[in-house]
Structures are given as C-alpha cells and as structure tokens.
Design a protein around this motif. Structure first.
Motif, mmCIF file in Angstrom:
data_model
loop_
_atom_site.group_PDB
_atom_site.id
_atom_site.type_symbol
_atom_site.label_atom_id
_atom_site.label_comp_id
_atom_site.label_asym_id
_atom_site.label_seq_id
_atom_site.Cartn_x
_atom_site.Cartn_y
_atom_site.Cartn_z
ATOM 1 N N HIS A 13 24.745 -77.307 22.100
ATOM 2 C CA HIS A 13 25.028 -78.498 22.893
ATOM 3 C C HIS A 13 26.071 -79.342 22.162
ATOM 4 C CE1 HIS A 13 21.288 -77.755 25.236
ATOM 5 N NE2 HIS A 13 22.009 -78.303 26.191
ATOM 6 N N ILE A 14 27.255 -78.804 22.063
ATOM 7 C CA ILE A 14 28.366 -79.558 21.492
ATOM 8 C C ILE A 14 28.658 -80.719 22.438
ATOM 9 C CG2 ILE A 14 30.775 -79.453 20.783
ATOM 10 C CD1 ILE A 14 30.350 -76.465 20.229
ATOM 11 N N ALA A 15 28.846 -81.889 21.875
ATOM 12 C CA ALA A 15 28.937 -83.110 22.673
ATOM 13 C C ALA A 15 30.221 -83.169 23.496
ATOM 14 C CB ALA A 15 28.850 -84.328 21.757
ATOM 15 N N GLU A 16 30.171 -83.985 24.537
ATOM 16 C CA GLU A 16 31.321 -84.215 25.412
ATOM 17 C C GLU A 16 32.504 -84.752 24.603
ATOM 18 O OE1 GLU A 16 33.752 -84.349 28.504
ATOM 19 O OE2 GLU A 16 31.680 -83.684 28.765
ATOM 20 N N GLY A 17 33.670 -84.131 24.779
ATOM 21 C CA GLY A 17 34.879 -84.597 24.137
ATOM 22 C C GLY A 17 34.995 -84.287 22.660
ATOM 23 N N TYR A 18 34.017 -83.555 22.113
ATOM 24 C CA TYR A 18 34.037 -83.301 20.667
ATOM 25 C C TYR A 18 35.048 -82.223 20.298
ATOM 26 C CZ TYR A 18 32.212 -82.871 15.926
ATOM 27 O OH TYR A 18 32.081 -82.867 14.562
ATOM 28 N N TRP A 49 37.320 -71.499 25.297
ATOM 29 C CA TRP A 49 35.935 -71.044 25.431
ATOM 30 C C TRP A 49 35.504 -70.983 26.893
ATOM 31 C CZ3 TRP A 49 34.202 -68.366 21.757
ATOM 32 C CH2 TRP A 49 34.463 -68.663 20.423
ATOM 33 N N THR A 50 36.041 -71.879 27.713
ATOM 34 C CA THR A 50 35.745 -71.820 29.143
ATOM 35 C C THR A 50 36.294 -70.536 29.753
ATOM 36 O OG1 THR A 50 35.776 -74.233 29.336
ATOM 37 C CG2 THR A 50 36.079 -72.965 31.365
ATOM 38 N N ALA A 51 37.517 -70.170 29.360
ATOM 39 C CA ALA A 51 38.125 -68.937 29.872
ATOM 40 C C ALA A 51 37.356 -67.705 29.408
ATOM 41 C CB ALA A 51 39.581 -68.853 29.407
ATOM 42 N N VAL A 52 36.845 -67.728 28.177
ATOM 43 C CA VAL A 52 36.083 -66.588 27.651
ATOM 44 C C VAL A 52 34.741 -66.462 28.363
ATOM 45 C CG1 VAL A 52 34.891 -65.694 25.606
ATOM 46 C CG2 VAL A 52 37.205 -66.627 25.395
ATOM 47 N N ALA A 53 34.088 -67.595 28.624
ATOM 48 C CA ALA A 53 32.753 -67.563 29.224
ATOM 49 C C ALA A 53 32.773 -67.265 30.719
ATOM 50 C CB ALA A 53 32.043 -68.893 28.977
ATOM 51 N N ALA A 54 33.853 -67.628 31.402
ATOM 52 C CA ALA A 54 33.901 -67.540 32.863
ATOM 53 C C ALA A 54 33.577 -66.149 33.415
ATOM 54 C CB ALA A 54 35.264 -68.018 33.366
ATOM 55 N N LEU A 61 21.388 -85.411 31.801
ATOM 56 C CA LEU A 61 20.780 -85.849 30.546
ATOM 57 C C LEU A 61 21.795 -86.265 29.496
ATOM 58 C CD1 LEU A 61 18.052 -83.046 30.183
ATOM 59 C CD2 LEU A 61 17.828 -85.283 31.280
ATOM 60 N N ALA A 62 23.091 -86.133 29.817
ATOM 61 C CA ALA A 62 24.142 -86.394 28.818
ATOM 62 C C ALA A 62 23.908 -85.546 27.574
ATOM 63 C CB ALA A 62 24.193 -87.869 28.460
ATOM 64 N N HIS A 63 23.412 -84.339 27.804
ATOM 65 C CA HIS A 63 23.099 -83.393 26.727
ATOM 66 C C HIS A 63 24.157 -82.302 26.766
ATOM 67 C CE1 HIS A 63 20.780 -81.699 23.659
ATOM 68 N NE2 HIS A 63 19.853 -81.075 24.354
ATOM 69 N N GLY A 64 25.085 -82.306 25.811
ATOM 70 C CA GLY A 64 26.255 -81.448 25.921
ATOM 71 C C GLY A 64 27.319 -82.195 26.710
ATOM 72 N N GLY A 65 28.166 -81.454 27.402
ATOM 73 C CA GLY A 65 29.214 -82.112 28.175
ATOM 74 C C GLY A 65 29.944 -81.132 29.066
ATOM 75 N N LEU A 66 30.779 -81.648 29.941
ATOM 76 C CA LEU A 66 31.541 -80.793 30.841
ATOM 77 C C LEU A 66 32.716 -80.137 30.117
ATOM 78 C CD1 LEU A 66 31.572 -82.989 34.075
ATOM 79 C CD2 LEU A 66 30.091 -81.041 33.532
ATOM 80 N N THR A 67 33.377 -80.887 29.240
ATOM 81 C CA THR A 67 34.507 -80.289 28.519
ATOM 82 C C THR A 67 34.043 -79.225 27.534
ATOM 83 O OG1 THR A 67 34.435 -82.020 26.816
ATOM 84 C CG2 THR A 67 35.868 -82.397 28.720
ATOM 85 N N SER A 68 32.838 -79.383 27.003
ATOM 86 C CA SER A 68 32.309 -78.404 26.049
ATOM 87 C C SER A 68 31.399 -77.379 26.713
ATOM 88 C CB SER A 68 31.538 -79.126 24.937
ATOM 89 O OG SER A 68 30.490 -79.912 25.484
ATOM 90 N N LEU A 69 31.326 -77.404 28.053
ATOM 91 C CA LEU A 69 30.408 -76.522 28.771
ATOM 92 C C LEU A 69 30.705 -75.048 28.497
ATOM 93 C CD1 LEU A 69 28.080 -76.345 30.812
ATOM 94 C CD2 LEU A 69 29.778 -76.336 32.641
ATOM 95 N N SER A 113 28.256 -72.522 15.119
ATOM 96 C CA SER A 113 28.870 -72.805 13.816
ATOM 97 C C SER A 113 30.290 -72.255 13.751
ATOM 98 C CB SER A 113 28.020 -72.201 12.693
ATOM 99 O OG SER A 113 26.727 -72.771 12.661
ATOM 100 N N VAL A 114 30.489 -71.067 14.320
ATOM 101 C CA VAL A 114 31.834 -70.479 14.374
ATOM 102 C C VAL A 114 32.755 -71.354 15.220
ATOM 103 C CG1 VAL A 114 33.181 -68.521 15.238
ATOM 104 C CG2 VAL A 114 31.065 -68.120 13.968
ATOM 105 N N GLN A 115 32.258 -71.798 16.369
ATOM 106 C CA GLN A 115 33.076 -72.622 17.257
ATOM 107 C C GLN A 115 33.499 -73.923 16.581
ATOM 108 O OE1 GLN A 115 30.164 -72.745 20.393
ATOM 109 N NE2 GLN A 115 31.278 -71.259 21.648
#
Length: 245
Positions: free
Chosen positions: A2-7, A16-21, A100-108, A163-165
């Motif tokens: 759960h990397i925070a929004e905008g981090y 990472w979004t392109a890799v996960a899609a 929940l503001a847990h994580g974020g959209l940019t880090s999704l 941790s790698v990310q």
C-alpha cells in the motif's frame, strides 16, 4: 505494501501500471470464466475477495510512505488460481484507495503488481510444491502445510516486491539500488515475518473450515483430493450424536 498516494515518481507509477494491466485484464477474464463454469462458486469467490479486503485493510505503519499488513491473497490463489486473484486483489486495492485512503490511485499499479500479481503466484507455486512433496501424507496434514506456506510466502513476496519498487524509486545516494533495497527490506521484514506467520495460520483455519462445510466444492476446485473424505466433519457429527445420546 500500500504505497501511499503520490509517493512514487510519476514515471514509476506509470510503468508499474503498464506492467500490471495485462495481468488484471487476464484476471477479469479468468474470474468471469470461473463463475460461468461453476455458478455455485460465486459465494466462495466473494468470500475470498472479502478475506483479502479485510486482512489487507489492517494498517501498521512501517516505512515512510508505506505500511505493513497481511495480504489475504493466498486464500484466493489456492482456491481459484492466481489470475482470478489478480482481479479480486485489484478490486480490493481500488476500493481501499477510494474509500479508506489506503494506498492511492497513482500507486495502484505498483500495489496491484506486488499484492495481486506476484503475491498470488508465489503463493500458488508454494502451495503446489508443498502439496507435491507431501503427497504421501494424510490429506489434512498435506493441505494444512501447503496452505500455510502459500499464505505466508505469498505475503512475504509481496513485501519483497514493494521493497524493490521503493528502492528503484528512491535509490540510496551512496550505495544505490542495493543499499536502498537492503534498508527497505530490512525494515519490512521486522513487521512482516510475524504477520506472514499469523496470516498462514488464519488461512489454514479458513481452508479447514471450508473443507468441513463444503468439501464437494473444494474437490471441484481441485483443492481437496477426489478420494479424500472430510474426517473433521464426520468427527463433529459423531460428537454431536454422542452428546445427544
């Protein structure tokens, strides 16, 4: 996890979004096919998603910009295979980011890749390996050991990828990526190892409960061996009869 929004820097977030899609798209297709092939599995799919949502909603501060918690992805990976968990995990992370503001959209994308892609695949690989290695043991021992390893190792793998990310995004000025990774992974492991053990034990309890109340469904999913019985359910019945007598 759960990397925070905008981090994350936007370049890393986009990558990472392109890799996960592709994994998420394949997961949605696999989930649809699984439900169509076995409509009775809908409740179990929902339970696996809810289990993931509840466990991963726990929030224990760990490293600046992130936090530690169980993932709950091992259960879905064992029951329905990793592609389905990619879809369920993505839905879980999206709702947590929005509600929940847990994580974020940019880090999704980064969070999906670590928890909903890598974690379930490691969990499933560990499950299959242990099941094969313990094939000569009785069903409950073999299944319990395999489920524990799946849930625990899948959880640890999630945090290794996180941790790698973070190390890629924020390399150490002196020691670079490897120095940064050592710092992130070292701090994560302090909280995640006991959490992974607890998650493994909880997941074993859940699977054993399912094997008692709905063994036929687990046999159709290939979790229980076809020739296996449900001794725990039989023992519970006998105990009830003895009390009634």
């Amino acid at each position: 996890m759960h990397i925070a929004e905008g981090y994350l820097p936007w370049q890393h977030a986009a990558a990472w979004t392109a890799v996960a899609a592709p994994f998420v798209a394949h997961g949605v297709r696999s989930l649809t096919q699984a439900v169509r092939a076995d409509p009775d599995a809908k409740l179990l799919v929902g339970a696996a998603g809810a289990f993931c949502f509840v466990l991963s909603a726990l929030k224990i501060p760990s490293v600046s910009g992130s936090c530690s918690h169980p993932t709950g992805a091992g259960l879905g990976a064992v029951l329905f295979r990793p592609p389905v968990m990619a879809a369920l995990g993505s839905i879980t992370l999206l709702f947590q980011a929005l509600l929940l503001a847990h994580g974020g959209l940019t880090s999704l994308g980064a969070n999906v890749f670590s928890m909903a892609v890598v974690g379930p695949w490691v969990a499933y690989g560990a499950y299959k390996l242990v099941r094969s290695a313990t094939a000569s043991l009785d069903e409950q021992t073999s299944l319990g050991g395999a489920v524990f390893c799946a849930a625990a190792l899948g959880s640890l793998a999630t945090y290794t990828v996180t941790s790698v990310q973070l190390a890629l995004a924020f390399p150490d000025p002196a020691s670079g990526f490897f120095g940064s990774f050592a710092k992130f992974a070292g701090i994560f492991s302090v909280t995640q190892i006991p959490l992974a053990i607890i998650e493994g034990l909880i997941t074993v309890v859940i699977v054993r409960l399912l094997s008692r109340v709905n063994p036929d469904q687990l046999r159709r999913l290939g979790v229980l061996r076809r020739n296996s019985a449900a001794p725990a359910a039989g023992q519970a019945t006998d105990a009830s009869e003895e009390k009634a007598g």
